[in-house]
Design an enzyme around this catalytic site. Structure first.
Site, PDB file in Angstrom:
ATOM      1  N   HIS A  73       0.843  -1.198   0.000  1.00 41.52           N
ATOM      2  CA  HIS A  73       0.000   0.000   0.000  1.00 41.52           C
ATOM      3  C   HIS A  73       0.880   1.251   0.000  1.00 41.52           C
ATOM      4  O   HIS A  73       1.657   1.467   0.926  1.00 41.52           O
ATOM      5  CB  HIS A  73      -0.913   0.009   1.229  1.00 41.52           C
ATOM      6  CG  HIS A  73      -2.120  -0.862   1.074  1.00 41.52           C
ATOM      7  ND1 HIS A  73      -3.278  -0.676   1.779  1.00 41.52           N
ATOM      8  CD2 HIS A  73      -2.354  -1.916   0.251  1.00 41.52           C
ATOM      9  CE1 HIS A  73      -4.174  -1.588   1.407  1.00 41.52           C
ATOM     10  NE2 HIS A  73      -3.627  -2.357   0.494  1.00 41.52           N
ATOM     11  N   TYR A 201      -8.815   5.770   7.785  1.00 35.76           N
ATOM     12  CA  TYR A 201      -8.984   6.116   9.196  1.00 35.76           C
ATOM     13  C   TYR A 201      -9.961   7.281   9.237  1.00 35.76           C
ATOM     14  O   TYR A 201      -9.633   8.360   8.756  1.00 35.76           O
ATOM     15  CB  TYR A 201      -7.668   6.570   9.820  1.00 35.76           C
ATOM     16  CG  TYR A 201      -6.594   5.501   9.939  1.00 35.76           C
ATOM     17  CD1 TYR A 201      -5.769   5.169   8.877  1.00 35.76           C
ATOM     18  CD2 TYR A 201      -6.394   4.845  11.149  1.00 35.76           C
ATOM     19  CE1 TYR A 201      -4.771   4.205   9.006  1.00 35.76           C
ATOM     20  CE2 TYR A 201      -5.399   3.874  11.300  1.00 35.76           C
ATOM     21  CZ  TYR A 201      -4.596   3.563  10.215  1.00 35.76           C
ATOM     22  OH  TYR A 201      -3.614   2.612  10.358  1.00 35.76           O
ATOM     23  N   PRO A 293      -3.822   0.945  18.984  1.00 39.14           N
ATOM     24  CA  PRO A 293      -3.591   0.415  17.634  1.00 39.14           C
ATOM     25  C   PRO A 293      -3.711   1.436  16.496  1.00 39.14           C
ATOM     26  O   PRO A 293      -3.406   1.112  15.343  1.00 39.14           O
ATOM     27  CB  PRO A 293      -4.680  -0.665  17.483  1.00 39.14           C
ATOM     28  CG  PRO A 293      -5.721  -0.310  18.482  1.00 39.14           C
ATOM     29  CD  PRO A 293      -5.023   0.379  19.602  1.00 39.14           C
ATOM     30  N   LYS A 297       1.333   0.267  15.185  1.00 37.56           N
ATOM     31  CA  LYS A 297       2.741   0.145  15.599  1.00 37.56           C
ATOM     32  C   LYS A 297       3.054  -1.059  16.491  1.00 37.56           C
ATOM     33  O   LYS A 297       4.223  -1.419  16.645  1.00 37.56           O
ATOM     34  CB  LYS A 297       3.170   1.423  16.343  1.00 37.56           C
ATOM     35  CG  LYS A 297       3.281   2.640  15.443  1.00 37.56           C
ATOM     36  CD  LYS A 297       4.518   2.577  14.588  1.00 37.56           C
ATOM     37  CE  LYS A 297       4.458   3.480  13.382  1.00 37.56           C
ATOM     38  NZ  LYS A 297       4.219   2.819  12.112  1.00 37.56           N
ATOM     39  N   TYR A 384       4.377   6.741   9.985  1.00 37.25           N
ATOM     40  CA  TYR A 384       3.503   5.617   9.626  1.00 37.25           C
ATOM     41  C   TYR A 384       4.292   4.489   8.955  1.00 37.25           C
ATOM     42  O   TYR A 384       4.054   3.309   9.227  1.00 37.25           O
ATOM     43  CB  TYR A 384       2.360   6.101   8.717  1.00 37.25           C
ATOM     44  CG  TYR A 384       1.238   5.092   8.623  1.00 37.25           C
ATOM     45  CD1 TYR A 384       0.252   5.026   9.603  1.00 37.25           C
ATOM     46  CD2 TYR A 384       1.190   4.179   7.573  1.00 37.25           C
ATOM     47  CE1 TYR A 384      -0.758   4.078   9.546  1.00 37.25           C
ATOM     48  CE2 TYR A 384       0.181   3.223   7.500  1.00 37.25           C
ATOM     49  CZ  TYR A 384      -0.791   3.183   8.493  1.00 37.25           C
ATOM     50  OH  TYR A 384      -1.782   2.238   8.434  1.00 37.25           O
TER      51      TYR A 384
HETATM   52  P1  FAD Z   1       1.832 -11.188  22.216  1.00 39.25           P
HETATM   53  O1  FAD Z   1       1.391 -11.294  20.810  1.00 39.25           O
HETATM   54  O2  FAD Z   1       0.827 -10.749  23.243  1.00 39.25           O
HETATM   55  O3  FAD Z   1       2.441 -12.599  22.638  1.00 39.25           O
HETATM   56  C1  FAD Z   1       2.741 -12.917  23.976  1.00 39.25           C
HETATM   57  C2  FAD Z   1       2.617 -14.413  24.160  1.00 39.25           C
HETATM   58  O4  FAD Z   1       2.985 -14.758  25.481  1.00 39.25           O
HETATM   59  C3  FAD Z   1       1.185 -14.906  23.968  1.00 39.25           C
HETATM   60  O5  FAD Z   1       1.178 -15.990  23.063  1.00 39.25           O
HETATM   61  C4  FAD Z   1       0.748 -15.308  25.356  1.00 39.25           C
HETATM   62  O6  FAD Z   1      -0.176 -16.384  25.334  1.00 39.25           O
HETATM   63  C5  FAD Z   1       2.078 -15.709  25.981  1.00 39.25           C
HETATM   64  N1  FAD Z   1       2.079 -15.637  27.439  1.00 39.25           N
HETATM   65  C6  FAD Z   1       1.459 -14.744  28.245  1.00 39.25           C
HETATM   66  N2  FAD Z   1       1.689 -15.021  29.531  1.00 39.25           N
HETATM   67  C7  FAD Z   1       2.463 -16.125  29.562  1.00 39.25           C
HETATM   68  C8  FAD Z   1       3.034 -16.891  30.613  1.00 39.25           C
HETATM   69  N3  FAD Z   1       2.825 -16.556  31.899  1.00 39.25           N
HETATM   70  N4  FAD Z   1       3.788 -17.950  30.292  1.00 39.25           N
HETATM   71  C9  FAD Z   1       4.001 -18.292  28.993  1.00 39.25           C
HETATM   72  N5  FAD Z   1       3.482 -17.593  27.954  1.00 39.25           N
HETATM   73  C10 FAD Z   1       2.728 -16.524  28.241  1.00 39.25           C
HETATM   74  N6  FAD Z   1      -1.624  -4.083  17.016  1.00 39.25           N
HETATM   75  C11 FAD Z   1      -1.863  -3.447  15.889  1.00 39.25           C
HETATM   76  O7  FAD Z   1      -0.934  -2.844  15.341  1.00 39.25           O
HETATM   77  N7  FAD Z   1      -3.121  -3.490  15.328  1.00 39.25           N
HETATM   78  C12 FAD Z   1      -4.172  -4.163  15.919  1.00 39.25           C
HETATM   79  O8  FAD Z   1      -5.277  -4.191  15.400  1.00 39.25           O
HETATM   80  C13 FAD Z   1      -3.953  -4.824  17.124  1.00 39.25           C
HETATM   81  N8  FAD Z   1      -4.939  -5.488  17.767  1.00 39.25           N
HETATM   82  C14 FAD Z   1      -4.682  -6.091  18.979  1.00 39.25           C
HETATM   83  C15 FAD Z   1      -5.700  -6.750  19.679  1.00 39.25           C
HETATM   84  C16 FAD Z   1      -5.459  -7.335  20.937  1.00 39.25           C
HETATM   85  C17 FAD Z   1      -6.578  -8.037  21.695  1.00 39.25           C
HETATM   86  C18 FAD Z   1      -4.148  -7.289  21.486  1.00 39.25           C
HETATM   87  C19 FAD Z   1      -3.862  -7.929  22.840  1.00 39.25           C
HETATM   88  C20 FAD Z   1      -3.140  -6.645  20.765  1.00 39.25           C
HETATM   89  C21 FAD Z   1      -3.393  -6.041  19.512  1.00 39.25           C
HETATM   90  N9  FAD Z   1      -2.378  -5.374  18.788  1.00 39.25           N
HETATM   91  C22 FAD Z   1      -2.634  -4.743  17.635  1.00 39.25           C
HETATM   92  C23 FAD Z   1      -1.028  -5.318  19.233  1.00 39.25           C
HETATM   93  C24 FAD Z   1      -0.166  -6.398  18.581  1.00 39.25           C
HETATM   94  O9  FAD Z   1      -0.939  -7.510  18.277  1.00 39.25           O
HETATM   95  C25 FAD Z   1       0.917  -6.669  19.580  1.00 39.25           C
HETATM   96  O10 FAD Z   1       1.712  -5.508  19.696  1.00 39.25           O
HETATM   97  C26 FAD Z   1       1.784  -7.878  19.236  1.00 39.25           C
HETATM   98  O11 FAD Z   1       1.023  -9.061  19.304  1.00 39.25           O
HETATM   99  C27 FAD Z   1       2.962  -7.949  20.209  1.00 39.25           C
HETATM  100  O12 FAD Z   1       3.592  -9.193  20.098  1.00 39.25           O
HETATM  101  P2  FAD Z   1       4.263  -9.870  21.351  1.00 39.25           P
HETATM  102  O13 FAD Z   1       4.843 -11.125  20.830  1.00 39.25           O
HETATM  103  O14 FAD Z   1       5.114  -8.898  22.049  1.00 39.25           O
HETATM  104  O15 FAD Z   1       3.071 -10.172  22.368  1.00 39.25           O
HETATM  105  C1  PHB Z   2      -5.749  -3.991  11.074  1.00 36.27           C
HETATM  106  O1  PHB Z   2      -5.888  -4.230   9.866  1.00 36.27           O
HETATM  107  O2  PHB Z   2      -6.049  -4.807  11.953  1.00 36.27           O
HETATM  108  C2  PHB Z   2      -5.236  -2.665  11.495  1.00 36.27           C
HETATM  109  C3  PHB Z   2      -4.730  -1.804  10.546  1.00 36.27           C
HETATM  110  C4  PHB Z   2      -4.265  -0.559  10.920  1.00 36.27           C
HETATM  111  C5  PHB Z   2      -4.308  -0.188  12.250  1.00 36.27           C
HETATM  112  C6  PHB Z   2      -4.793  -1.072  13.200  1.00 36.27           C
HETATM  113  C7  PHB Z   2      -5.272  -2.315  12.824  1.00 36.27           C
HETATM  114  O3  PHB Z   2      -3.874   1.037  12.609  1.00 36.27           O
END
Ligand code: FAD
Ligand code: PHB
Length: 395
Positions: A73, A201, A293, A297, A384
């Site tokens: 995009h 957005y 979100p 980022k 962005y």
């Molecule tokens: P996570 O993906 O949270 O992974 C952490 C892992 O650790 C998980 O698998 C969890 O099960 C595991 N864990 C937790 N506790 C324990 C424990 N005690 N022992 C062992 N394992 C454990 N970002 C965007 O940019 N756009 C979005 O639309 C968006 N939507 C989101 C929706 C939700 C509900 C959430 C929670 C986050 C969202 N995010 C979004 C943020 C993005 O998904 C996260 O920044 C990203 O997943 C970060 O990755 P991570 O691996 O650091 O953490």
């Molecule tokens: C998504 O596609 O889930 C999405 C895209 C842009 C954002 C957040 C979520 O800023």
């Protein structure tokens, strides 16, 4: 007692990617995840990858499907008062973003880990971190009813915001910075061709809406909702009616009421814990910070943290140098705070806040300035598409 070089807690994108990068350097890792592999693979989250994230995924050897199926995009749109304004990312920065779901990134990483033969324990219960202040950290956990203990050189806390790693650090050793927003996002995923070409957005008088996508046949849409709302109160039809009202213009006439595959509510929060290192425990990704979100980022920031941590561990095992490990926290935090600032700014400009008329006028002025000023668009575009990775200064 089992032994590994780096014990990784959490199999989200941060933990899986760190494991993959280290595997390519010949460093042994053990991945401990609380949930089942099926649960981790099915989680629906982010969708937009910065070019720097794509580079790291390439380096990890997991970008083949991303290149085949990811959508490039060159711009994003901002909707305000019935009009849409395009921010031409490519023209402004020379860079584009890639639309490729976190679910797909996770699947690619999980498949690569299986191929590599590196050890993973899913459904690990009661994971506990021990002795990370000294040179011989350990982790204990239970799996299928049996107690286990692992000795390691380092622990990577990649277990997300609700994980155990950050909570294992004595409160006095950590500073926390936080802002909780007075609303959430209700997200809906549906199998229908998106009637928009680029993300929109929208700031509408009824609240924020985001039109996103996952593929040429799958949409991902969000609307700002109340923190009291429950998903069950939002039928698909109610969601689409509200989404059309907010996205506005000719797009709204083309939004079909497709049945949802997934629907969930996420609260919005800004959060940073400092520092990211406690002896031999290193925090990365959502374990250390959360962004709302709106700036897309969260996942990208997890990837840049992991990249710095990977470089530091590679130098430790390759050159026996601890300098990059010593600099990890400061280096990662510089980029984290910039993404925090941008995500806060995007959130602030695009949502309805329970503020006064003065706040509303400022928001309107900020958006009009963005639409009219090349410099303001440049500032938004460079954030962005992702600010450059911080260089390692330790020499
Ligand atoms: P996570 O993906 O949270 O992974 C952490 C892992 O650790 C998980 O698998 C969890 O099960 C595991 N864990 C937790 N506790 C324990 C424990 N005690 N022992 C062992 N394992 C454990 N970002 C965007 O940019 N756009 C979005 O639309 C968006 N939507 C989101 C929706 C939700 C509900 C959430 C929670 C986050 C969202 N995010 C979004 C943020 C993005 O998904 C996260 O920044 C990203 O997943 C970060 O990755 P991570 O691996 O650091 O953490
Ligand atoms: C998504 O596609 O889930 C999405 C895209 C842009 C954002 C957040 C979520 O800023």
């Amino acid at each position: 007692m089992l032994r590994t070089q780096v014990a990784i807690v959490g199999a989200g994108p941060a933990g899986l990617l760190l494991g993959q990068l280290l595997h390519k350097e010949g460093v042994d890792t053990l991945l401990l995840e609380r949930r089942s592999a099926d649960y981790v693979a099915a989680r629906i989250r982010a969708g937009v990858l910065e070019p720097g994230t794509v580079d790291v995924l390439e380096r990890a050897g997991v970008a083949t499907r991303l290149h085949a199926e990811g959508l490039t995009h060159d711009g994003v749109e901002i909707g305000f008062r019935g009009l849409r304004h395009r921010v031409d990312l490519k023209a402004l920065t020379g860079k584009a973003v890639t639309v490729y779901g976190q679910t797909e990134v996770t699947r690619d990483l999980m498949e690569a880990r299986t191929r590599s033969g590196a050890s993973s324990v899913y459904e690990a219960e009661d994971v506990a971190l021990h002795d990370f202040a000294g040179p011989t950290p350990r982790i204990t956990y239970r799996h299928q009813g049996e107690a286990h203990e692992v000795a390691c050189d380092f622990i990577a806390g990649c277990d997300g915001f609700h994980g155990i790693s950050r909570r294992s650090v004595p409160a006095a050793a950590m500073s926390v910075f936080e802002r909780v927003y007075p609303f959430g996002w209700l997200g809906l995923l549906a199998d229908v061709p998106p009637p928009w070409h680029e993300l929109i957005y929208a700031n509408s008088e009824h609240g924020f809406a985001l039109a996103s996508l996952r593929s040429p046949t799958r949409v991902r849409c969000y609307i700002q909702c109340s923190l009291e709302d429950r998903v069950e109160q939002w039928s698909d039809e109610r969601f689409w009616t509200e989404f059309r009202r907010r996205i506005g213009g000719e797009i709204s006439a083309r939004v079909p009421s497709a049945p949802s595959i997934e629907k969930s509510i996420a609260p919005l929060r800004s959060f940073v814990a400092e520092p990211l290192r406690f002896g031999r425990l290193f925090l990365a990704g959502d374990a250390a910070h959360i962004v709302p979100p709106t700036g897309a980022k969260g996942l990208n920031l997890a990837v840049s943290d992991v990249f710095y941590l990977y470089e530091a561990l590679r130098d430790f095992y390759g050159e026996r140098s601890e300098r990059a490990l010593d600099e990890y926290s400061a280096r990662a935090l510089r980029r984290i705070w910039r993404a925090e600032r941008f995500s806060w700014w995007m959130t602030r400009q695009l949502h309805r806040f329970p503020g006064d008329a003065f706040d509303e006028r400022l928001q309107q002025t900020e958006l009009e300035h963005l639409f009219e000023s090349h410099a303001a668009q440049m500032a938004m575009a460079e954030n962005y598409v992702g600010l450059p990775f911080e260089p390692f200064r330790g020499g």
